[in-house]
Design a protein around this motif. Structure first.
Motif, PDB file in Angstrom:
ATOM      1  N   ALA A  26       1.044   2.886   8.667  1.00 57.47           N
ATOM      2  CA  ALA A  26       0.388   2.373   9.871  1.00 57.47           C
ATOM      3  C   ALA A  26      -1.119   2.542   9.804  1.00 57.47           C
ATOM      4  O   ALA A  26      -1.876   1.757  10.390  1.00 57.47           O
ATOM      5  N   ALA A  27      -1.577   3.555   9.060  1.00 54.03           N
ATOM      6  CA  ALA A  27      -3.014   3.809   8.933  1.00 54.03           C
ATOM      7  C   ALA A  27      -3.668   2.908   7.892  1.00 54.03           C
ATOM      8  O   ALA A  27      -4.884   2.930   7.736  1.00 54.03           O
ATOM      9  N   GLY A  28      -2.861   2.130   7.176  1.00 57.49           N
ATOM     10  CA  GLY A  28      -3.405   1.223   6.175  1.00 57.49           C
ATOM     11  C   GLY A  28      -3.695   1.873   4.839  1.00 57.49           C
ATOM     12  O   GLY A  28      -4.558   1.402   4.084  1.00 57.49           O
ATOM     13  N   ALA A  29      -2.969   2.944   4.516  1.00 53.57           N
ATOM     14  CA  ALA A  29      -3.182   3.622   3.232  1.00 53.57           C
ATOM     15  C   ALA A  29      -2.880   2.679   2.075  1.00 53.57           C
ATOM     16  O   ALA A  29      -1.944   1.878   2.136  1.00 53.57           O
ATOM     17  N   ARG A  30      -3.677   2.772   1.007  1.00 52.75           N
ATOM     18  CA  ARG A  30      -3.446   1.926  -0.159  1.00 52.75           C
ATOM     19  C   ARG A  30      -2.102   2.223  -0.804  1.00 52.75           C
ATOM     20  O   ARG A  30      -1.426   1.326  -1.296  1.00 52.75           O
ATOM     21  N   ASP A  31      -1.725   3.496  -0.821  1.00 52.19           N
ATOM     22  CA  ASP A  31      -0.444   3.916  -1.395  1.00 52.19           C
ATOM     23  C   ASP A  31       0.164   4.951  -0.452  1.00 52.19           C
ATOM     24  O   ASP A  31      -0.036   6.157  -0.614  1.00 52.19           O
ATOM     25  N   PRO A  32       0.907   4.496   0.571  1.00 48.78           N
ATOM     26  CA  PRO A  32       1.455   5.414   1.574  1.00 48.78           C
ATOM     27  C   PRO A  32       2.343   6.510   0.983  1.00 48.78           C
ATOM     28  O   PRO A  32       2.314   7.653   1.440  1.00 48.78           O
ATOM     29  N   GLU A  33       3.122   6.158  -0.029  1.00 48.13           N
ATOM     30  CA  GLU A  33       4.014   7.140  -0.643  1.00 48.13           C
ATOM     31  C   GLU A  33       3.206   8.272  -1.279  1.00 48.13           C
ATOM     32  O   GLU A  33       3.534   9.453  -1.121  1.00 48.13           O
ATOM     33  N   ARG A  34       2.167   7.910  -1.986  1.00 48.66           N
ATOM     34  CA  ARG A  34       1.328   8.905  -2.650  1.00 48.66           C
ATOM     35  C   ARG A  34       0.610   9.786  -1.627  1.00 48.66           C
ATOM     36  O   ARG A  34       0.567  11.013  -1.774  1.00 48.66           O
TER      37      ARG A  34
END
Length: 202
Positions: free
Chosen positions: A142-150
């Protein structure tokens, strides 16, 4: 005692007693006989509600799971509506844990060290860690992270490391440093504020 002054029912007394003892002394540091004695129940009553010590330990961890995830979520929501701010704000729950009297580190990390793979306590511990990481991953998405899993992996490792360190030295500077590190990780992954979603996951 309950709010109206009555004693809790036997199952609740057993679980409350076990929770306090397990939290303070660990799973292996507490015997069933002590739990029975301090909860004021008969041995037969104990085994009616909890057929084994593993089942009792698992029930304690399930209760702790609900409590700790509620604290993380409350700390995140207190940081505002921006999911990126919430990713940093959840570390305030870690700071609060450090300030609690008699803090003994992360109950789940402690339980993992004391339980065998495949046992009920170990299974609850694994499920808890996966649930926290999944929630953090949703916030990161939701925050727009490039790689949410990482990012979720990095932040949850930071939480676990900080809680584990607290068992050795209860230094309030540790969670403050962890929060600062989390802010840097979130900024690196999510970019400028204008490029992020402000809608937290439900």
């Amino acid at each position: 005692m309950t709010v109206d002054g009555r004693r809790p029912p036997p199952r609740e007394r057993i679980l409350l007693t076990a929770s306090e003892l397990f939290s303070t002394h660990g799973l292996r540091g507490v015997g069933i006989d002590r739990i029975i004695a301090e909860s004021g129940v008969a041995k037969s009553t104990m085994y009616v509600h909890f057929p084994s010590k593993d089942e009792l330990a698992a029930a304690y961890l399930r209760r702790t799971d609900v409590s700790w995830r509620d604290k993380l979520r409350a700390a995140a929501e207190a940081a505002g509506e921006d999911p990126a701010d919430q990713l940093v704000g959840l570390f305030d729950a870690v700071s609060t844990a450090y300030l609690e009297h008699g803090f003994h580190g992360c109950p789940f990390i402690n339980a993992a060290a004391e339980s065998d793979p495949g046992s009920a306590p170990h299974a609850v511990t694994v499920a808890h860690k996966q649930a926290v990481r999944s929630w953090v991953r949703d916030l990161a998405t939701a925050a727009g992270a490039r790689d949410p899993e990482r990012l979720a992996l990095q932040l949850t490792l930071l939480i676990d490391g900080t809680l584990a360190a607290g068992k050795l030295e209860q230094d309030p500077a540790m969670p403050i440093a962890a929060r600062a590190a989390a802010a840097e990780l979130v900024e690196q992954s999510c970019g400028p504020r204008s490029g992020r979603s402000r809608r937290p996951p439900r």
